[in-house]
Design a protein around this motif. Structure first.
Motif, short mmCIF file in Angstrom:
data_model
loop_
_atom_site.label_atom_id
_atom_site.label_comp_id
_atom_site.label_asym_id
_atom_site.label_seq_id
_atom_site.Cartn_x
_atom_site.Cartn_y
_atom_site.Cartn_z
N GLU A 32 0.90 -1.23 -0.12
CA GLU A 32 0.00 0.10 -0.28
C GLU A 32 0.85 1.44 -0.05
O GLU A 32 0.37 2.24 0.04
CB GLU A 32 -0.87 -0.10 1.29
CG GLU A 32 -1.84 -1.22 1.29
CD GLU A 32 -3.03 -1.07 0.02
OE1 GLU A 32 -3.22 0.17 -0.46
OE2 GLU A 32 -3.56 -1.97 -0.44
N SER B 206 -5.88 -0.66 -3.59
CA SER B 206 -6.39 0.48 -4.13
C SER B 206 -6.07 0.64 -5.69
O SER B 206 -4.74 0.19 -6.04
CB SER B 206 -6.07 1.67 -3.21
OG SER B 206 -4.72 1.86 -2.89
N GLU C 24 -4.19 2.52 -7.52
CA GLU C 24 -3.25 3.66 -7.59
C GLU C 24 -1.96 3.49 -8.48
O GLU C 24 -1.29 2.60 -8.26
CB GLU C 24 -2.52 3.98 -6.10
CG GLU C 24 -3.71 4.60 -4.98
CD GLU C 24 -3.30 5.08 -3.92
OE1 GLU C 24 -1.99 5.20 -3.60
OE2 GLU C 24 -4.07 5.16 -2.99
N ASN D 123 -11.30 4.35 6.46
CA ASN D 123 -10.20 4.61 7.18
C ASN D 123 -9.00 4.70 6.43
O ASN D 123 -9.00 4.14 5.33
CB ASN D 123 -9.70 3.50 8.41
CG ASN D 123 -11.15 3.32 9.27
OD1 ASN D 123 -12.20 4.05 9.56
ND2 ASN D 123 -11.30 2.07 9.90
N THR D 124 -7.96 5.31 7.19
CA THR D 124 -6.82 5.29 6.31
C THR D 124 -6.12 3.78 6.73
O THR D 124 -6.49 3.07 7.26
CB THR D 124 -5.69 6.28 6.91
OG1 THR D 124 -5.47 5.95 8.11
CG2 THR D 124 -6.60 7.78 6.67
N VAL D 125 -4.90 3.78 5.50
CA VAL D 125 -4.34 2.49 5.55
C VAL D 125 -3.86 2.29 7.06
O VAL D 125 -3.73 1.06 7.58
CB VAL D 125 -3.26 2.47 4.51
CG1 VAL D 125 -2.58 1.05 4.70
CG2 VAL D 125 -4.16 2.14 3.09
N GLN D 126 -3.15 3.36 7.47
CA GLN D 126 -2.39 3.32 8.74
C GLN D 126 -3.18 3.07 10.04
O GLN D 126 -2.95 2.27 10.77
CB GLN D 126 -1.83 4.71 9.27
CG GLN D 126 -0.97 5.05 10.26
CD GLN D 126 0.45 4.22 9.91
OE1 GLN D 126 0.91 4.37 8.94
NE2 GLN D 126 1.01 3.71 10.89
N ASN E 258 -6.10 1.19 9.76
CA ASN E 258 -6.51 -0.16 9.60
C ASN E 258 -5.38 -1.25 10.15
O ASN E 258 -5.37 -2.12 10.50
CB ASN E 258 -6.88 -0.46 8.26
CG ASN E 258 -8.39 0.03 7.96
OD1 ASN E 258 -8.83 0.13 8.96
ND2 ASN E 258 -8.47 0.24 6.95
N GLN F 284 -16.82 6.64 -0.80
CA GLN F 284 -15.55 5.82 -0.71
C GLN F 284 -15.37 4.53 -1.52
O GLN F 284 -14.42 3.88 -1.69
CB GLN F 284 -14.81 5.52 0.78
CG GLN F 284 -15.01 6.68 1.73
CD GLN F 284 -14.04 7.84 1.31
OE1 GLN F 284 -12.78 7.62 0.84
NE2 GLN F 284 -14.27 9.13 1.34
#
Length: 321
Positions: free
Chosen positions: A175, A194, A196, A241-244, A246, A270
């Protein structure tokens, strides 16, 4: 042409239902399946979290041809990488030519249970790199016993006796930049949640060019959009939530508390929460545009048979020659 996969969410179903869903996905024409490896569900409402290696044994007997990957296993905390090497070799022996080992740096939710300190991301990536090296060492060790004296792990006089004729590939989840680079240098492929382009770009620049790129798309389908939004909010508030976050939260209750600060409409911004096939098709295409050649769809609701039928009828034909 992109290959479309089906995600077996271990957090929502007991093992036999996961086995049945794997068979349903195979019969519907999905190209592959991925199964999550958790000790806890994300939130208590999901209600399940069976041992993935036992479930894979059932899937091996219920299916005939669909490839299956762990999506993903953490080989660094609650299970030593030497044990993962044995478990994955056994799974690959029961799913000959159609098992892939997906690994990642893990979430505190699952990995803190033995009392291990949860280290920062750079340390976890270093641990993952060492774990992958151990797994490959044990798989490729021939007839001899293997030792390994690393920074984080020790292996002494170990040998994996039961191995498949064809060793499985190791795909590494990413991620961020560090994990994307590790996937390119040490992995046989990439897994990301995601769409990206910077993730696939870093992966390709680090040696991943030409290797498979697996994207995981979490969606919610229902007969009407409002029901899809309600279902997503009930079972998958983590998408906001953010990846951090989670990665760092430690209990399902923490995720439930965090979900209380959003609502259905915020969550629907989202992720796809829709009855319209085109919305789901467009979500898959966003991964393709970002450089993914495999896209695994996870329906976060409980009606998996209905979703599989929906995909068989409306989604999969869009991506067939």
């Amino acid at each position: 042409m992109v290959e479309i996969g089906y995600k077996l969410g271990s957090e929502k179903y007991p093992p036999l239902e996961l086995v049945h869903n794997a068979k349903r996905a195979e019969d519907a024409g999905f190209d592959f399946a991925m199964i999550s490896d958790h000790y806890h569900p994300w939130i208590n409402k999901e209600g399940n979290s069976p041992f993935v290696w036992g479930t894979l044994g059932g899937i091996s007997q219920a299916t005939e041809s669909i490839p299956v990957a762990t999506g993903v296993t953490c080989p660094t905390f609650r299970i030593h990488p030497a044990i993962i090497a044995q478990a994955a070799a056994t799974a690959a022996s029961m799913l000959p030519g159609r098992f892939m080992l997906g690994v990642g740096s893990g979430e505190n939710l699952n990995e803190h249970i033995l009392g291990d300190e949860w280290p920062p991301t750079p340390t976890r990536i270093d641990m993952l790199a060492e774990a992958v090296d151990i797994i490959r060492t044990l798989w490729n060790g021939g007839n001899g016993l293997q030792d390994y004296d690393g920074c984080y792990y020790t292996v002494e006089n170990a040998k994996v006796y039961t191995k498949p004729e064809e060793l499985p590939p190791i795909y590494i989840a990413a991620e961020g930049e560090m994990a994307s680079e590790l996937a390119g240098t040490s992995g046989d492929g990439l897994i990301a949640q995601s769409p990206e382009e910077n993730i696939t770009k870093k992966f390709n620049e680090s040696g991943g060019e030409g290797k498979p790129c697996y994207g995981e798309a979490a969606v919610c389908w229902a007969e009407d959009d409002n029901e899809a939004k309600r279902t997503a909010y009930k079972y998958w508030p983590i998408k906001a939530n953010t990846v951090q976050l989670n990665g760092d939260l430690s209990t399902p209750s923490h995720f439930e508390q965090l979900g209380g600060i959003i609502n259905e409409d915020i969550l629907a911004e989202q992720m796809v929460c829709s009855s319209d096939p085109q919305d789901h098709i467009d979500e898959i295409k966003s991964y393709v545009d970002a450089g993914f050649d495999h896209v695994c769809i996870q329906h976060v609701g409980k009606d998996q048979p209905g979703f599989i039928e929906f995909c068989e009828r409306e989604i999969l034909p869009e991506f067939r020659d």
